[in-house]
Design a protein around this motif. Structure first.
Motif, PDB file in Angstrom:
ATOM      1  N   GLU A   1       0.944  -1.202   0.071  1.00 27.90           N
ATOM      2  CA  GLU A   1       0.054   0.216   0.125  1.00 27.90           C
ATOM      3  C   GLU A   1       0.750   1.200   0.016  1.00 27.90           C
ATOM      4  OE1 GLU A   1      -2.810   0.088   2.959  1.00 27.90           O
ATOM      5  OE2 GLU A   1      -3.935  -1.725   2.267  1.00 27.90           O
ATOM      6  N   PHE A   2       0.589   2.262  -0.835  1.00 27.21           N
ATOM      7  CA  PHE A   2       1.248   3.367  -0.924  1.00 27.21           C
ATOM      8  C   PHE A   2       0.082   4.612  -0.685  1.00 27.21           C
ATOM      9  CE2 PHE A   2       3.243   0.610  -3.933  1.00 27.21           C
ATOM     10  CZ  PHE A   2       4.869   0.953  -3.660  1.00 27.21           C
ATOM     11  N   PRO A   3       0.428   5.700   0.007  1.00 31.35           N
ATOM     12  CA  PRO A   3      -0.332   6.807   0.508  1.00 31.35           C
ATOM     13  C   PRO A   3      -0.768   7.387  -0.804  1.00 31.35           C
ATOM     14  CG  PRO A   3       1.688   6.736   1.790  1.00 31.35           C
ATOM     15  CD  PRO A   3       2.079   5.750   0.914  1.00 31.35           C
ATOM     16  N   MET A   4      -1.856   7.781  -0.998  1.00 36.17           N
ATOM     17  CA  MET A   4      -2.334   8.593  -2.083  1.00 36.17           C
ATOM     18  C   MET A   4      -1.506   9.985  -2.316  1.00 36.17           C
ATOM     19  SD  MET A   4      -4.344   6.882  -3.957  1.00 36.17           S
ATOM     20  CE  MET A   4      -4.845   8.099  -5.062  1.00 36.17           C
ATOM     21  N   VAL A   5      -1.379  10.580  -0.858  1.00 37.20           N
ATOM     22  CA  VAL A   5      -1.017  11.773  -0.911  1.00 37.20           C
ATOM     23  C   VAL A   5       0.384  11.563  -0.172  1.00 37.20           C
ATOM     24  CG1 VAL A   5      -0.986  14.165  -0.243  1.00 37.20           C
ATOM     25  CG2 VAL A   5      -2.912  13.063  -1.160  1.00 37.20           C
ATOM     26  N   GLU A   6       1.664  12.180  -0.880  1.00 37.33           N
ATOM     27  CA  GLU A   6       2.696  12.105  -0.231  1.00 37.33           C
ATOM     28  C   GLU A   6       3.644  13.456  -0.327  1.00 37.33           C
ATOM     29  OE1 GLU A   6       4.694  10.517   2.210  1.00 37.33           O
ATOM     30  OE2 GLU A   6       4.757   8.617   1.038  1.00 37.33           O
ATOM     31  N   LYS A   7       4.442  13.768   0.721  1.00 35.51           N
ATOM     32  CA  LYS A   7       5.007  14.944   0.773  1.00 35.51           C
ATOM     33  C   LYS A   7       6.495  14.531   0.815  1.00 35.51           C
ATOM     34  CE  LYS A   7       5.853  19.244   1.311  1.00 35.51           C
ATOM     35  NZ  LYS A   7       6.176  20.041   0.059  1.00 35.51           N
ATOM     36  N   LEU A   8       7.182  14.436  -0.041  1.00 35.13           N
ATOM     37  CA  LEU A   8       8.677  14.302  -0.105  1.00 35.13           C
ATOM     38  C   LEU A   8       9.438  15.607   0.188  1.00 35.13           C
ATOM     39  CD1 LEU A   8       8.700  12.334  -3.490  1.00 35.13           C
ATOM     40  CD2 LEU A   8       8.426  11.491  -1.071  1.00 35.13           C
ATOM     41  N   TRP A   9      10.928  15.446   0.218  1.00 39.30           N
ATOM     42  CA  TRP A   9      11.823  16.802   0.509  1.00 39.30           C
ATOM     43  C   TRP A   9      11.862  17.559  -0.276  1.00 39.30           C
ATOM     44  CZ3 TRP A   9      13.024  11.581  -0.689  1.00 39.30           C
ATOM     45  CH2 TRP A   9      14.056  11.382  -2.029  1.00 39.30           C
ATOM     46  N   LEU A  10      11.266  17.421  -1.660  1.00 37.28           N
ATOM     47  CA  LEU A  10      11.262  18.692  -2.718  1.00 37.28           C
ATOM     48  C   LEU A  10       9.985  18.547  -3.095  1.00 37.28           C
ATOM     49  CD1 LEU A  10      13.091  20.772  -3.888  1.00 37.28           C
ATOM     50  CD2 LEU A  10      13.810  19.050  -5.578  1.00 37.28           C
TER      51      LEU A  10
END
Length: 285
Positions: free
Chosen positions: A77-86
């Protein structure tokens, strides 16, 4: 919890009230997916168009905050919304599973999801669509590669793999391109980073394609708040960035089933851009 592409298509009954909702009430996730809230028309037209967006499969903010995308073959499972470092908040547009043949038996190696800055990518897809660019899945996947926004591949290992095995499979596909471009040193750096690593089951590998043609690489042993980390490796190489993403999204993808999901995810983004344009004053934008 809804999973897979059904997450894009989750529908709720449209409100029976036609009173306008203040733009300030729209969440940041909604703005990222459907366009700036200050541009949304108010009143019944907006209610109707938002209902149409849900029918088309455009993800709404409350759904985005809780949903995951479940890769069917591995169950990852992967989050639908992700906040990466950039970059801005990113949306998962689909996932697939990388398998290898061992003694004629398919063995699952890792699940891989594609994340993009949704609003920016949706706008570019809209421009291409109005130019008659799209005919099939390959066109949509090519547009995802070309899109002028931050995008990332997130890989989750579903079995233990030696770093050397992991990178050698990628190197085989990348080497001819990098030799042609006279940039084998970038590939050497990428390979050296993985050689001494043990990628155990559950390890996350993120490959980020930055807008300045820099590849960021981050490896973590499990789920992590990606917004708080610093990339483990950064390589400035347009050839390496594009080459890596074409391995997955190109015509000879190593995850052909995932391409279908990514193309469908791109279509959902395109639908969101259509809604954004229709809800602007005058119906254009």
């Amino acid at each position: 919890m809804q999973t897979g592409l059904a997450a894009f298509g989750a529908a709720t009954a449209p409100s029976r009230m036609c009173a306008p909702r203040p733009a300030a009430a729209a969440s940041r996730a909604e703005a990222a997916f459907l366009g700036s809230t200050v541009q949304l028309a108010r009143g019944c037209q907006r209610q109707q168009l938002r209902a149409a967006a849900r029918r088309r499969g455009c993800l709404m903010p409350a759904q985005a905050s809780i949903l995951t995308y479940k890769e069917a073959a591995s169950g990852t499972e992967f989050p639908m919304v992700e906040k990466l470092w950039l970059g801005d908040e990113m949306r998962c547009v689909g996932a697939g599973c990388r398998s290898k043949k061992v003694a004629f038996i398919g063995v699952k190696v890792y699940a891989v999801a594609l994340y993009v800055e949704a609003e920016k990518m949706a706008r570019e897809l809209g421009v291409r669509n109005r130019g008659g660019f799209f005919e099939g899945d390959d066109d949509f996947c090519q547009a995802l590669i070309d899109g002028g926004c931050v995008k990332a591949l997130q890989l989750v290992l579903v079995r233990d793999v030696e770093g050397a095995q992991f990178v050698e499979a990628l190197e085989e596909a990348l080497a001819p391109r990098m030799r042609l471009m006279g940039d084998t040193s970038s590939l050497d750096k990428f390979k050296a980073f993985f050689l001494d690593k043990k990628l155990t089951k559950g390890t996350n590998v993120v490959l980020m394609y930055r807008t300045d043609a820099t590849l960021d690489v981050a490896v973590r042993p499990g789920p992590v708040d990606w917004s708080t980390i610093v990339a483990d490796l950064s390589i400035s190489s347009a050839g390496l960035c594009r080459g890596l993403f074409e391995i997955y999204l190109g015509s000879t993808s190593v995850v052909p089933d995932a391409k279908k999901q990514w193309a469908e995810g791109a279509r959902k983004l395109l639908d969101s851009d259509d809604v954004r344009r229709q809800t602007r004053k005058g119906g254009s934008g």
